[in-house]
Design a protein around this motif. Structure first.
Motif, PDB file in Angstrom:
ATOM      1  N   VAL A 269      67.124  62.667  98.088  1.00 28.34           N
ATOM      2  CA  VAL A 269      66.948  63.962  97.930  1.00 28.34           C
ATOM      3  C   VAL A 269      65.716  64.297  97.184  1.00 28.34           C
ATOM      4  O   VAL A 269      65.071  65.533  97.582  1.00 28.34           O
ATOM      5  N   VAL A 270      65.355  63.501  96.094  1.00 32.08           N
ATOM      6  CA  VAL A 270      63.876  64.085  95.413  1.00 32.08           C
ATOM      7  C   VAL A 270      62.951  63.801  96.642  1.00 32.08           C
ATOM      8  O   VAL A 270      61.846  64.488  96.483  1.00 32.08           O
ATOM      9  N   ALA A 271      63.125  62.628  97.630  1.00 31.05           N
ATOM     10  CA  ALA A 271      61.795  62.687  98.396  1.00 31.05           C
ATOM     11  C   ALA A 271      61.696  63.829  99.454  1.00 31.05           C
ATOM     12  O   ALA A 271      60.733  64.114  99.730  1.00 31.05           O
TER      13      ALA A 271
ATOM     14  N   ALA B 124      58.716  68.069 103.480  1.00 30.14           N
ATOM     15  CA  ALA B 124      60.032  67.744 104.327  1.00 30.14           C
ATOM     16  C   ALA B 124      60.068  68.675 105.335  1.00 30.14           C
ATOM     17  O   ALA B 124      60.215  69.846 104.907  1.00 30.14           O
ATOM     18  N   THR B 125      60.749  68.426 106.466  1.00 26.22           N
ATOM     19  CA  THR B 125      61.195  69.351 107.443  1.00 26.22           C
ATOM     20  C   THR B 125      62.626  69.094 107.763  1.00 26.22           C
ATOM     21  O   THR B 125      63.022  69.825 108.750  1.00 26.22           O
TER      22      THR B 125
ATOM     23  N   GLY C 155      67.805  67.296 100.761  1.00 29.69           N
ATOM     24  CA  GLY C 155      66.865  67.915  99.835  1.00 29.69           C
ATOM     25  C   GLY C 155      66.063  69.016 100.421  1.00 29.69           C
ATOM     26  O   GLY C 155      65.800  69.951  99.605  1.00 29.69           O
ATOM     27  N   TYR C 156      65.643  69.074 101.560  1.00 26.85           N
ATOM     28  CA  TYR C 156      64.953  70.042 102.300  1.00 26.85           C
ATOM     29  C   TYR C 156      65.601  71.272 102.448  1.00 26.85           C
ATOM     30  O   TYR C 156      65.317  72.478 101.980  1.00 26.85           O
ATOM     31  N   ARG C 157      67.010  70.844 102.755  1.00 20.11           N
ATOM     32  CA  ARG C 157      67.829  72.406 102.816  1.00 20.11           C
ATOM     33  C   ARG C 157      68.013  73.001 101.504  1.00 20.11           C
ATOM     34  O   ARG C 157      68.093  74.151 101.570  1.00 20.11           O
TER      35      ARG C 157
ATOM     36  N   ALA D 251      67.059  76.745 100.651  1.00 16.94           N
ATOM     37  CA  ALA D 251      68.148  77.838 100.146  1.00 16.94           C
ATOM     38  C   ALA D 251      67.641  78.366  99.032  1.00 16.94           C
ATOM     39  O   ALA D 251      67.922  79.531  98.550  1.00 16.94           O
ATOM     40  N   GLN D 252      66.984  77.758  98.141  1.00 14.64           N
ATOM     41  CA  GLN D 252      66.526  78.029  96.787  1.00 14.64           C
ATOM     42  C   GLN D 252      65.333  79.364  96.839  1.00 14.64           C
ATOM     43  O   GLN D 252      65.437  80.221  96.064  1.00 14.64           O
TER      44      GLN D 252
END
Length: 275
Positions: A218-220, A225-226, A230-232, A236-237
């Protein structure tokens, strides 16, 4: 007339009270009740606080909102694609770390010169946060998949190596002595005695470090990232979609629990004798 002193009469002492040990086991029914309560109580508190209006929905969405966000992401296919991307990175990074750390840890636990040779440098590297390597990994490997997988390897390989070595060194000496007495060579003892005895402990170490890899992915994915969970979350944030963030966090927790239970079942199956 000389008086003879009688020997002192020993007073009867009451037996020392027994110390009652803490009860470490509960009935199966009680265990299931506690498991359900550990999930139901926080969920009920979450629903009560979010429904009370004390915290705005933008910051603490109610469970129905989170469920709606979850179904929307499933319907669009985004959640499935992100989940597969994250699991693929975990499989690659964690798998490479296991391929390196288990043989190296086994070597450190069985060969006398391996521990003083490898343990100092591994002991230093394990205290370096894996996330601190992100700038270097981007410089060396770019922002593609390679740097993300390398981050997972760095976060797992050093800890798992030392934990594996510790497990291997705990093999009872009497087993090694008996094997040597029966004429088994070093290679045969390592394969037929040390490895089977260490396997349950090695799987326990993998359970612990699988959680590390799952958190690191998740950190990576928060950086360049696409795809991925974690990207999602980052996406959303940006739009204050906290309902999606909550939904993804719940998915992350459930998948992590599934991985842990799976490794626990494998451990119980291959190490029944050690229970």
């Amino acid at each position: 007339m000389v008086s003879v002193e009688s020997p002192p009469v020993e007073r009867a002492t009451a037996p020392a009270p027994r110390v009652k040990l803490l009860k470490t086991k509960v009935s199966r029914r009680t265990a299931w009740i506690l498991r359900v309560a550990s999930v139901a109580v926080p969920f009920a508190l979450w629903w009560a606080v979010s429904g009370s209006g004390v915290v705005p929905d933008r910051f603490l969405p109610a469970p129905p909102q989170v469920w709606a966000a979850f179904t929307d992401m499933v319907a669009s296919g985004d959640l499935q694609n992100d989940l597969l991307a994250s699991l693929g990175r975990i499989g690659a990074g964690f798998g490479l770390a296991v391929l390196v750390s288990v043989p190296l840890g086994f070597l450190m636990g069985t060969v006398g010169w391996a521990q003083p040779l490898f343990e100092p440098i591994i002991g230093i590297l394990r205290y370096l946060p894996a996330s601190a390597f992100i700038p270097l990994l981007i410089i060396w490997l770019g922002i593609g998949e390679t740097s993300k997988i390398a981050l997972l390897v760095l976060g797992v390989v050093f800890f798992n190596t030392l934990m594996t070595a510790d497990v291997v060194r705990q093999v009872p000496r009497r087993l090694l002595d008996v094997s040597a007495t029966l004429g088994a060579g070093r290679a045969r003892v390592a394969a037929r005695v040390v490895f089977p005895h260490s396997l349950p402990g090695i799987l326990d170490a993998l359970r612990v470090n699988a959680a590390v890899a799952y958190n690191l992915v998740v950190v990576a994915e928060l950086i360049a990232a696409t795809s991925g969970l974690g990207y999602r979350i980052t996406r959303a944030q940006r739009f204050l979609q906290t309902d999606k963030i909550f939904a993804i966090l719940i998915v992350i927790g459930l998948i992590g629990l599934t991985i842990d239970v799976t490794l626990r079942l494998v451990r119980a199956r291959v190490g029944r004798w050690s229970v």
